[in-house]
Enzyme design. Structure first.
Site, PDB file in Angstrom:
ATOM      1  N   THR A  41       0.824  -1.208   0.000  1.00 29.31           N
ATOM      2  CA  THR A  41       0.000   0.000   0.000  1.00 29.31           C
ATOM      3  C   THR A  41       0.856   1.255   0.000  1.00 29.31           C
ATOM      4  O   THR A  41       0.465   2.292  -0.543  1.00 29.31           O
ATOM      5  CB  THR A  41      -0.938  -0.025   1.230  1.00 29.31           C
ATOM      6  OG1 THR A  41      -1.781  -1.163   1.100  1.00 29.31           O
ATOM      7  CG2 THR A  41      -1.802   1.209   1.314  1.00 29.31           C
ATOM      8  N   TYR A  54      -8.207   1.191  -3.863  1.00 30.05           N
ATOM      9  CA  TYR A  54      -6.887   1.490  -4.428  1.00 30.05           C
ATOM     10  C   TYR A  54      -6.245   0.185  -4.867  1.00 30.05           C
ATOM     11  O   TYR A  54      -6.736  -0.898  -4.560  1.00 30.05           O
ATOM     12  CB  TYR A  54      -5.983   2.196  -3.401  1.00 30.05           C
ATOM     13  CG  TYR A  54      -5.526   1.284  -2.287  1.00 30.05           C
ATOM     14  CD1 TYR A  54      -6.365   0.989  -1.215  1.00 30.05           C
ATOM     15  CD2 TYR A  54      -4.275   0.674  -2.322  1.00 30.05           C
ATOM     16  CE1 TYR A  54      -5.964   0.118  -0.207  1.00 30.05           C
ATOM     17  CE2 TYR A  54      -3.859  -0.189  -1.307  1.00 30.05           C
ATOM     18  CZ  TYR A  54      -4.719  -0.450  -0.253  1.00 30.05           C
ATOM     19  OH  TYR A  54      -4.325  -1.310   0.738  1.00 30.05           O
ATOM     20  N   THR A 120       1.631  -4.543   4.220  1.00 33.13           N
ATOM     21  CA  THR A 120       1.529  -4.895   5.640  1.00 33.13           C
ATOM     22  C   THR A 120       0.894  -6.272   5.864  1.00 33.13           C
ATOM     23  O   THR A 120       1.052  -6.854   6.928  1.00 33.13           O
ATOM     24  CB  THR A 120       0.701  -3.840   6.407  1.00 33.13           C
ATOM     25  OG1 THR A 120      -0.617  -3.802   5.860  1.00 33.13           O
ATOM     26  CG2 THR A 120       1.349  -2.477   6.326  1.00 33.13           C
ATOM     27  N   ASP A 121       0.173  -6.804   4.852  1.00 34.10           N
ATOM     28  CA  ASP A 121      -0.563  -8.058   5.068  1.00 34.10           C
ATOM     29  C   ASP A 121       0.344  -9.207   5.510  1.00 34.10           C
ATOM     30  O   ASP A 121      -0.021  -9.992   6.388  1.00 34.10           O
ATOM     31  CB  ASP A 121      -1.294  -8.478   3.781  1.00 34.10           C
ATOM     32  CG  ASP A 121      -2.497  -7.583   3.472  1.00 34.10           C
ATOM     33  OD1 ASP A 121      -2.820  -6.710   4.304  1.00 34.10           O
ATOM     34  OD2 ASP A 121      -3.106  -7.763   2.401  1.00 34.10           O
ATOM     35  N   LYS A 193       0.382  -8.199  12.927  1.00 35.82           N
ATOM     36  CA  LYS A 193      -0.617  -7.285  12.356  1.00 35.82           C
ATOM     37  C   LYS A 193      -1.897  -7.502  13.141  1.00 35.82           C
ATOM     38  O   LYS A 193      -2.469  -8.594  13.155  1.00 35.82           O
ATOM     39  CB  LYS A 193      -0.823  -7.572  10.861  1.00 35.82           C
ATOM     40  CG  LYS A 193      -1.794  -6.572  10.228  1.00 35.82           C
ATOM     41  CD  LYS A 193      -1.810  -6.605   8.708  1.00 35.82           C
ATOM     42  CE  LYS A 193      -2.717  -5.469   8.216  1.00 35.82           C
ATOM     43  NZ  LYS A 193      -2.698  -5.278   6.779  1.00 35.82           N
ATOM     44  N   GLU A 314      -3.317 -29.827  27.143  1.00 37.06           N
ATOM     45  CA  GLU A 314      -4.319 -30.888  26.977  1.00 37.06           C
ATOM     46  C   GLU A 314      -3.849 -31.964  26.004  1.00 37.06           C
ATOM     47  O   GLU A 314      -4.356 -33.076  26.016  1.00 37.06           O
ATOM     48  CB  GLU A 314      -5.638 -30.287  26.474  1.00 37.06           C
ATOM     49  CG  GLU A 314      -6.376 -29.489  27.544  1.00 37.06           C
ATOM     50  CD  GLU A 314      -7.670 -28.903  26.998  1.00 37.06           C
ATOM     51  OE1 GLU A 314      -8.661 -29.641  26.899  1.00 37.06           O
ATOM     52  OE2 GLU A 314      -7.677 -27.700  26.676  1.00 37.06           O
TER      53      GLU A 314
HETATM   54  N1  ASP Z   1      -2.753  -5.545   0.781  1.00 36.86           N
HETATM   55  C1  ASP Z   1      -1.735  -4.579   1.099  1.00 36.86           C
HETATM   56  C2  ASP Z   1      -0.414  -5.304   1.096  1.00 36.86           C
HETATM   57  O1  ASP Z   1      -0.147  -6.026   1.987  1.00 36.86           O
HETATM   58  C3  ASP Z   1      -2.026  -3.932   2.404  1.00 36.86           C
HETATM   59  C4  ASP Z   1      -0.975  -2.979   2.915  1.00 36.86           C
HETATM   60  O2  ASP Z   1       0.126  -2.839   2.389  1.00 36.86           O
HETATM   61  O3  ASP Z   1      -1.242  -2.319   3.931  1.00 36.86           O
HETATM   62  O4  ASP Z   1       0.335  -5.122   0.173  1.00 36.86           O
END
Ligand code: ASP
Length: 357
Positions: A41, A54, A120-121, A193, A314
């Protein structure tokens, strides 16, 4: 008499000038930082500054650097485009490319730190993978953003500025691979995350953030956990692919045959995102035992976002041939297992790795 005084005064002025040139010259010696871009992103673009739609991975690294005021005052910078994808499409191939490039760059005396721009994913997985296979204690910092470059209050430029500041700082050496976002510094070991879209997505719920970086001002508060980088036994030198490891998500009345299907599809390892303390229903447990009897490594992690999967809870791991992921969530447990399975290891040896890393 007068000429001699003038001569002395001129000599003094020249000396002062020379000293200030030397000091100024030293101040101008900036660290060398390389930015490896992979998309996400932070490189995303959309049609509207206030709309949520986007596409990730649209902007190239040179344009991203040029968008950050004063970033070249922090370090001598150069960028390389390794990939340009949303990190939902991150692959083992890109991981290996990144690891090999970083190891080559950091082996020389002319690179002091690395920044990786990344979606971020799956950023925590890439950070953790690199944490295990980078062979240097120089700073390696991942960053990204939650808002695309075209959005109102896009936070990517400040995240990139702060990431370069952390990579350029001698304070950042020896902490393993780092994640910098939203003014916070996290370890690859602890970071998760935690929220789908807000800017405070990266948190280290068990360990706490390692430090902070406010407009480039770097501070560290805590230490990192788990073996990493120069102390890690894992290496991807000459490695072309990693063994297939799948994740199965446990739930009430889960279908046990998913594990059998993964084995049939060629998985060498399986991570169970178990319920609670790495638990699974009786049918899934039996399927896990069938898999381990066939030599497939099965690791019990948890779908619960925080906490450790107990060695003696367990489930008796010795009876089922399974291994506890300890504090690692399923996606990070998968990273350890893929690297571990590059060699033949017993259940006990695998368990030791999850304890140490
Ligand atoms: N889908 C995006 C990615 O991981 C989300 C992000 O970058 O925040 O590339």
């Amino acid at each position: 008499m007068r000429t001699r005084q003038n001569h002395r005064r001129n000599l003094l002025i020249s000396l002062l000038l020379l000293t200030s040139v030397v000091i100024f010259g030293q101040e101008k010696q900036l660290p060398n930082v390389v930015i490896l871009a992979t998309g996400g992103t932070i490189a995303g673009a959309g049609a509207s500054a206030t709309g949520s739609a986007y596409t990730s991975g649209q902007v190239k690294i040179e344009a991203m650097i040029d968008a950050v005021p004063n970033i070249r005052n922090l370090a001598n910078l150069r960028g390389e485009q390794i990939a340009n994808v949303g990190s939902q499409d991150m692959s083992v191939k890109v991981w290996l490319d990144l690891a090999n490039r970083i190891n080559a760059l950091l082996a020389g005396n002319d690179v002091d730190g690395i920044v990786i721009t990344h979606g971020t994913d799956t950023q925590e997985e890439t950070a953790f993978f690199l944490n295990l296979v980078v062979k240097s204690d120089k700073p390696v910092v991942l960053t990204g953003s939650m808002r695309p470059s075209t959005a109102l209050s896009a936070e990517g430029p400040l995240n990139l500025y702060n990431a370069v500041a952390v990579a350029a700082s001698s304070k950042s050496k020896g902490y393993g691979v780092l994640v910098v976002m939203n003014d916070e510094i996290h370890s690859a070991h602890g970071v998760k995350k935690m929220i789908t879209t807000p800017v405070q997505t990266f948190q280290s719920p068990e360990e706490g953030m390692l430090g902070s970086v406010i407009f480039g001002d770097v501070e560290f508060f805590h230490r990192t956990y788990g073996l990493n980088t120069v102390n890690s036994e894992f290496s991807v030198d000459g490695v072309k692919e990693l063994p297939r490891v799948d994740i199965v998500y446990a739930c009430a009345d889960a279908s046990p045959d998913l594990i059998d299907l993964m084995v049939k599809a060629g998985a060498k390892g399986i991570v169970i995102a178990g319920v609670g303390d790495g638990n699974m229903n009786a049918g899934t447990l039996e399927a896990a035992k069938r898999a381990t009897k066939m030599g497939i490594a099965v690791v019990r992690a948890s779908r619960v976002p925080t906490g450790t999967v107990l060695l003696k809870g367990e489930i008796n791991d010795e009876e089922y041939g399974t291994v506890s992921s300890m504090e690692h969530n399923p996606q990070k447990a998968r990273v350890i297992l893929m690297l571990a399975l590059l060699k033949n290891r017993s259940r006990e040896e695998l368990q030791k790795l999850f304890i140490e890393y």
